[in-house]
Design a protein around this motif. Structure first.
Motif, PDB file in Angstrom:
ATOM      1  N   SER A 127      -9.581  -0.127  -7.797  1.00  0.00           N
ATOM      2  CA  SER A 127      -9.806  -0.853  -6.231  1.00  0.00           C
ATOM      3  C   SER A 127      -9.054  -2.094  -6.541  1.00  0.00           C
ATOM      4  O   SER A 127      -8.291  -2.598  -5.817  1.00  0.00           O
ATOM      5  CB  SER A 127     -11.078  -0.846  -5.954  1.00  0.00           C
ATOM      6  N   LEU A 128      -9.535  -2.900  -7.433  1.00  0.00           N
ATOM      7  CA  LEU A 128      -9.017  -4.308  -7.437  1.00  0.00           C
ATOM      8  C   LEU A 128      -7.395  -4.489  -7.780  1.00  0.00           C
ATOM      9  O   LEU A 128      -6.879  -5.161  -7.254  1.00  0.00           O
ATOM     10  CB  LEU A 128      -9.605  -5.196  -8.727  1.00  0.00           C
ATOM     11  N   GLN A 129      -6.963  -3.219  -8.667  1.00  0.00           N
ATOM     12  CA  GLN A 129      -5.627  -3.239  -8.844  1.00  0.00           C
ATOM     13  C   GLN A 129      -4.823  -3.020  -7.560  1.00  0.00           C
ATOM     14  O   GLN A 129      -3.728  -3.716  -7.322  1.00  0.00           O
ATOM     15  CB  GLN A 129      -5.144  -2.117  -9.810  1.00  0.00           C
ATOM     16  N   GLU A 130      -5.200  -2.268  -6.737  1.00  0.00           N
ATOM     17  CA  GLU A 130      -4.738  -1.900  -5.610  1.00  0.00           C
ATOM     18  C   GLU A 130      -4.712  -3.295  -4.406  1.00  0.00           C
ATOM     19  O   GLU A 130      -4.048  -3.515  -3.918  1.00  0.00           O
ATOM     20  CB  GLU A 130      -5.203  -0.732  -4.771  1.00  0.00           C
ATOM     21  N   ALA A 131      -5.991  -3.609  -4.458  1.00  0.00           N
ATOM     22  CA  ALA A 131      -6.002  -4.789  -3.519  1.00  0.00           C
ATOM     23  C   ALA A 131      -5.504  -6.126  -3.936  1.00  0.00           C
ATOM     24  O   ALA A 131      -4.899  -6.863  -3.216  1.00  0.00           O
ATOM     25  CB  ALA A 131      -7.838  -5.124  -3.387  1.00  0.00           C
ATOM     26  N   GLY A 132      -5.579  -6.159  -5.412  1.00  0.00           N
ATOM     27  CA  GLY A 132      -4.763  -7.265  -5.950  1.00  0.00           C
ATOM     28  C   GLY A 132      -3.322  -7.307  -5.709  1.00  0.00           C
ATOM     29  O   GLY A 132      -2.557  -8.364  -5.487  1.00  0.00           O
ATOM     30  N   GLN A 133      -2.700  -6.274  -5.906  1.00  0.00           N
ATOM     31  CA  GLN A 133      -1.263  -6.182  -5.639  1.00  0.00           C
ATOM     32  C   GLN A 133      -0.862  -6.347  -4.120  1.00  0.00           C
ATOM     33  O   GLN A 133       0.171  -7.103  -3.712  1.00  0.00           O
ATOM     34  CB  GLN A 133      -0.670  -4.525  -5.997  1.00  0.00           C
ATOM     35  N   TYR A 134      -1.928  -5.717  -3.345  1.00  0.00           N
ATOM     36  CA  TYR A 134      -1.614  -6.174  -1.673  1.00  0.00           C
ATOM     37  C   TYR A 134      -1.672  -7.806  -1.631  1.00  0.00           C
ATOM     38  O   TYR A 134      -1.053  -8.301  -0.949  1.00  0.00           O
ATOM     39  CB  TYR A 134      -2.576  -5.577  -0.914  1.00  0.00           C
ATOM     40  N   ALA A 135      -2.715  -8.513  -2.257  1.00  0.00           N
ATOM     41  CA  ALA A 135      -2.869  -9.661  -1.880  1.00  0.00           C
ATOM     42  C   ALA A 135      -1.589 -10.530  -2.584  1.00  0.00           C
ATOM     43  O   ALA A 135      -1.359 -11.599  -2.140  1.00  0.00           O
ATOM     44  CB  ALA A 135      -3.999 -10.053  -2.776  1.00  0.00           C
ATOM     45  N   ALA A 136      -1.122 -10.178  -3.531  1.00  0.00           N
ATOM     46  CA  ALA A 136       0.040 -10.836  -4.284  1.00  0.00           C
ATOM     47  C   ALA A 136       1.131 -10.850  -3.496  1.00  0.00           C
ATOM     48  O   ALA A 136       2.031 -11.911  -3.645  1.00  0.00           O
ATOM     49  CB  ALA A 136       0.146  -9.955  -5.645  1.00  0.00           C
ATOM     50  N   ALA A 137       1.493 -10.248  -2.598  1.00  0.00           N
ATOM     51  CA  ALA A 137       2.551 -10.158  -1.626  1.00  0.00           C
ATOM     52  C   ALA A 137       2.400 -11.224  -0.497  1.00  0.00           C
ATOM     53  O   ALA A 137       3.513 -11.456   0.280  1.00  0.00           O
ATOM     54  CB  ALA A 137       2.724  -8.678  -1.220  1.00  0.00           C
ATOM     55  N   LYS A 138       1.151 -11.923  -0.457  1.00  0.00           N
ATOM     56  CA  LYS A 138       0.978 -12.603   0.982  1.00  0.00           C
ATOM     57  C   LYS A 138       1.345 -13.969   0.853  1.00  0.00           C
ATOM     58  O   LYS A 138       2.078 -14.497   1.664  1.00  0.00           O
ATOM     59  CB  LYS A 138      -0.444 -12.515   1.104  1.00  0.00           C
ATOM     60  N   PRO A 139       1.383 -14.904  -0.086  1.00  0.00           N
ATOM     61  CA  PRO A 139       0.418 -14.643  -1.368  1.00  0.00           C
ATOM     62  C   PRO A 139      -0.940 -15.050  -1.081  1.00  0.00           C
ATOM     63  O   PRO A 139      -1.187 -16.326  -0.693  1.00  0.00           O
ATOM     64  CB  PRO A 139       1.043 -15.708  -2.373  1.00  0.00           C
ATOM     65  N   VAL A 140      -1.998 -14.348  -1.502  1.00  0.00           N
ATOM     66  CA  VAL A 140      -3.383 -14.871  -1.538  1.00  0.00           C
ATOM     67  C   VAL A 140      -3.971 -14.324  -2.811  1.00  0.00           C
ATOM     68  O   VAL A 140      -3.564 -12.950  -3.166  1.00  0.00           O
ATOM     69  CB  VAL A 140      -4.419 -14.257  -0.314  1.00  0.00           C
ATOM     70  N   LYS A 141      -5.221 -15.049  -3.340  1.00  0.00           N
ATOM     71  CA  LYS A 141      -5.762 -14.522  -4.531  1.00  0.00           C
ATOM     72  C   LYS A 141      -7.026 -13.910  -4.220  1.00  0.00           C
ATOM     73  O   LYS A 141      -7.788 -14.348  -3.394  1.00  0.00           O
ATOM     74  CB  LYS A 141      -5.797 -15.903  -5.485  1.00  0.00           C
TER      75      LYS A 141
END
Length: 279
Positions: A127-141
């Protein structure tokens, strides 16, 4: 120089403008907002932040059973992942740098009956891998928060939080430190902070009683000195609470304004006093 903020949801049902006025009065730079993107009027919040010259430092995710990133039910897990993504969008819109993530919800103190701790750990990683990849594109941590054993079970201390982050292996997924939970779960505050130093992006401040800094027994001097020594540059966010068994109960309460004023002023005054003392 740190940015000072406070978690707004600790003020319960209070209107956001009232909270911002209080924070501004006592010298805060910003606010941490509850992760409720479906309920909040973000346009109004943006206007108020501009009006009071405040920033939104972070989004505090609210993790209820239907937002369980560790669930073995694909529908629940999918809903939780989408919720984190929506909080990331909220953060981006408000200019916040991070979203706090709790891998298993508050109140979940054991695996689901039809699952196991190993399975739920794996679910959380995915779950964190998917959500983290989404966040990285914003960028938000994303900042993983370890909650004490009486509130959840999967990630209770900073050692486990670091192991989770290192298994996720997504740069946008980092760690936050909460002094109240650390008072319960960590044997040594400063050693724990140094151990997660490469991943530390956020800090919550409360005394051992969960009240405002300075009202309990926590020695904040070595803690703040350690943060300086490890080069911590994130915000100092106050998260004091009344004595309730479930912290989310505070979000639906109508608290006393005079107590909020006292705690808000006392917290920042105590931390600034400590920082002045250590130079």
């Amino acid at each position: 120089m740190y940015t000072y903020s406070a978690t707004q949801w600790i003020f319960g049902n209070e209107d956001i403008e009232t909270s911002l006025i209080r924070l501004k009065k006592y010298g805060y730079d910003g606010v941490e907002l509850a992760g409720e993107p479906y309920k909040m009027d973000l346009e109004r919040i943006i206007e108020l932040l501009h009006q009071y010259e405040m920033v939104c430092t972070s989004i505090c995710g609210i993790y209820t059973p239907e937002r369980d990133l560790s669930s073995s039910d694909p529908a629940v897990r999918g809903n939780a992942i989408q919720y984190v993504k929506d909080c990331v969008d909220m953060a981006e819109r408000l200019g916040a740098k991070l979203v706090i993530v709790v891998p298993a919800p508050v109140g979940k103190t054991a695996p689901d009956p039809q699952s196991s701790a190993a399975a739920e750990w794996s679910n959380a990683v995915n779950s964190l891998q998917e959500a983290g990849q989404y966040a990285a594109a914003k960028p938000v941590k994303l900042a993983i928060e370890a909650l004490n054993r009486f509130e959840t079970y999967l990630v209770n201390n900073l050692t486990t939080a670091r192991r989770l982050v290192e298994e996720v292996k997504v740069k946008s997924v980092q760690i936050m430190a909460d002094l109240f939970h650390m008072n319960i779960e960590e044997r040594n505050h400063t050693e724990a902070l140094r151990m997660i130093a490469p991943y530390l992006i956020h800090v919550h401040i409360a005394d051992n009683t969960r009240e405002a800094a300075g009202l309990g027994q926590t020695d904040f001097e070595p803690i703040m000195k350690t943060l300086a020594e490890i080069g911590y540059e994130g915000s100092i966010t106050m998260e004091f609470l009344p004595p309730v068994s479930n912290p989310y109960l505070a979000a639906s309460s109508d608290g006393a304004a005079e107590i909020f004023d006292d705690y808000t002023e006392r917290s920042i005054r105590e931390i600034k006093r400590v920082l002045t003392r250590i130079g």
